[in-house]
Design an enzyme around this catalytic site. Structure first.
Site, short mmCIF file in Angstrom:
data_model
loop_
_atom_site.label_atom_id
_atom_site.label_comp_id
_atom_site.label_asym_id
_atom_site.label_seq_id
_atom_site.Cartn_x
_atom_site.Cartn_y
_atom_site.Cartn_z
N LYS A 10 2.46 -0.72 3.99
CA LYS A 10 2.81 -1.20 2.58
C LYS A 10 3.71 -0.06 2.02
O LYS A 10 3.73 1.07 2.39
CB LYS A 10 1.46 -1.46 1.92
CG LYS A 10 0.84 -2.76 2.62
CD LYS A 10 -0.31 -3.10 1.85
CE LYS A 10 -1.32 -4.12 2.20
NZ LYS A 10 -2.34 -4.85 1.59
N TYR A 50 2.35 -13.64 -0.01
CA TYR A 50 1.02 -13.77 -0.47
C TYR A 50 0.46 -14.94 -1.32
O TYR A 50 -0.42 -15.06 -2.10
CB TYR A 50 0.67 -12.71 -1.29
CG TYR A 50 0.26 -11.29 -0.50
CD1 TYR A 50 -0.88 -11.33 0.28
CD2 TYR A 50 0.64 -10.16 -1.01
CE1 TYR A 50 -1.23 -10.18 1.17
CE2 TYR A 50 0.17 -8.66 -0.29
CZ TYR A 50 -0.74 -9.07 0.88
OH TYR A 50 -1.14 -7.98 1.49
N ASN A 113 -3.55 -0.20 -0.13
CA ASN A 113 -4.53 0.43 1.12
C ASN A 113 -3.75 0.51 2.68
O ASN A 113 -4.03 0.34 3.47
CB ASN A 113 -5.44 -0.85 1.24
CG ASN A 113 -5.02 -2.19 1.40
OD1 ASN A 113 -3.76 -2.31 1.22
ND2 ASN A 113 -5.97 -3.13 1.15
N HIS A 116 -1.19 -4.12 6.02
CA HIS A 116 -1.64 -5.45 6.14
C HIS A 116 -1.40 -5.76 7.50
O HIS A 116 -1.08 -5.38 8.43
CB HIS A 116 -0.45 -6.11 5.37
CG HIS A 116 -0.42 -7.66 5.80
ND1 HIS A 116 -1.41 -8.57 4.92
CD2 HIS A 116 0.05 -8.28 6.72
CE1 HIS A 116 -1.33 -9.68 5.65
NE2 HIS A 116 -0.44 -9.77 6.60
N GLU A 127 3.30 -15.77 8.80
CA GLU A 127 3.77 -14.53 8.29
C GLU A 127 4.77 -13.82 9.25
O GLU A 127 5.67 -13.17 8.87
CB GLU A 127 2.60 -13.59 8.17
CG GLU A 127 1.58 -13.87 7.17
CD GLU A 127 0.33 -12.94 7.12
OE1 GLU A 127 0.34 -12.16 7.91
OE2 GLU A 127 -0.55 -13.22 6.27
P1 ATP Z 1 -4.08 -7.86 3.85
O1 ATP Z 1 -3.84 -9.33 3.43
O2 ATP Z 1 -3.02 -6.89 2.79
O3 ATP Z 1 -3.95 -7.52 5.33
P2 ATP Z 1 -6.85 -8.06 3.43
O4 ATP Z 1 -6.71 -9.29 4.33
O5 ATP Z 1 -7.93 -6.76 3.73
O6 ATP Z 1 -5.54 -7.37 3.31
P3 ATP Z 1 -6.93 -9.79 1.21
O7 ATP Z 1 -8.19 -10.37 0.68
O8 ATP Z 1 -5.95 -10.54 2.04
O9 ATP Z 1 -7.05 -8.59 2.09
O10 ATP Z 1 -6.00 -9.16 -0.04
C1 ATP Z 1 -4.64 -8.91 0.18
C2 ATP Z 1 -4.21 -7.50 -0.69
O11 ATP Z 1 -4.42 -7.64 -2.07
C3 ATP Z 1 -5.21 -6.31 -0.07
O12 ATP Z 1 -5.07 -5.62 0.95
C4 ATP Z 1 -4.98 -5.57 -1.46
O13 ATP Z 1 -3.94 -4.88 -1.40
C5 ATP Z 1 -5.06 -6.59 -2.53
N1 ATP Z 1 -6.22 -6.81 -3.26
C6 ATP Z 1 -7.27 -7.66 -2.70
N2 ATP Z 1 -8.38 -7.85 -3.31
C7 ATP Z 1 -8.08 -6.92 -4.43
C8 ATP Z 1 -8.77 -6.49 -5.60
N3 ATP Z 1 -9.95 -7.23 -5.73
N4 ATP Z 1 -8.25 -5.91 -6.42
C9 ATP Z 1 -6.98 -5.39 -6.41
N5 ATP Z 1 -6.15 -5.93 -5.12
C10 ATP Z 1 -6.86 -6.57 -4.26
MG MG Z 2 -5.17 -10.88 4.01
#
Ligand code: ATP
Ligand code: MG
Length: 138
Positions: A10, A50, A113, A116, A127
């Site tokens: 990211k 997303y 974080n 992804h 994706e």
């Molecule tokens: P990713 O899809 O990026 O691999 P993930 O599958 O662990 O991450 P998701 O629930 O798909 O988590 O959320 C997508 C992304 O949105 C997260 O990686 C984070 O960057 C952001 N995100 C998720 N939850 C929150 C939250 N509660 N507050 C802020 N940002 C969030």
């Molecule tokens: Mg995710």
């Protein structure tokens, strides 16, 4: 079962010079990279990526973040790679991530974080097709 997943370093990972660190960890874990490029998404492109999160409270913010700078997108391939890569990444919230995972070591925020990873075969297919044509995958 042999499968594919989409990995993204990211914008926070790229701007903090963590590309090499992430790739080193992928290689050390024997997650094979079969496609890779650097891109910068527009806000609209990030929203499309997303789209499963449309309507969630963090949708606006995460799509702004994902379009704020360049990302490295990769296809990873191997046995059970979706689960293996998500284990290497650690939990979404880095404070809950296992010690030694990428997010636990490097994330600074629940949003910022670093990486992804696709969470299912169905989402991985969407994706990967979002960023790569079959011609670009080795
Ligand atoms: P990713 O899809 O990026 O691999 P993930 O599958 O662990 O991450 P998701 O629930 O798909 O988590 O959320 C997508 C992304 O949105 C997260 O990686 C984070 O960057 C952001 N995100 C998720 N939850 C929150 C939250 N509660 N507050 C802020 N940002 C969030
Ligand atoms: Mg995710």
């Amino acid at each position: 079962m042999k499968e594919r997943t989409l990995s993204i370093i990211k914008p926070d990972g790229v701007s903090r010079d963590l590309i090499g660190e992430v790739i080193r960890r992928l290689e050390a874990a024997d997650l094979k990279i079969t496609a890779m490029k650097m891109i910068k998404m527009t806000k609209e492109q990030a929203k499309g990526f997303y789209r499963v999160h449309e309507g969630k409270p963090f949708y606006e913010s995460v799509t702004r973040f994902m379009s704020s700078g360049p990302c490295v997108v990769m296809v990873l391939e191997g046995e059970d790679v979706i689960k293996r890569y998500r284990k290497l990444m650690g939990a979404t919230n880095y404070k809950e991530a296992e010690p030694g995972t990428i997010r636990r070591e490097f994330a600074t925020d629940i949003e910022k974080n670093v990486v992804h990873g696709s969470d299912s075969q169905e989402n991985a297919l969407f994706e990967i097709n979002y960023f790569f044509s079959e011609l670009e995958i080795a």
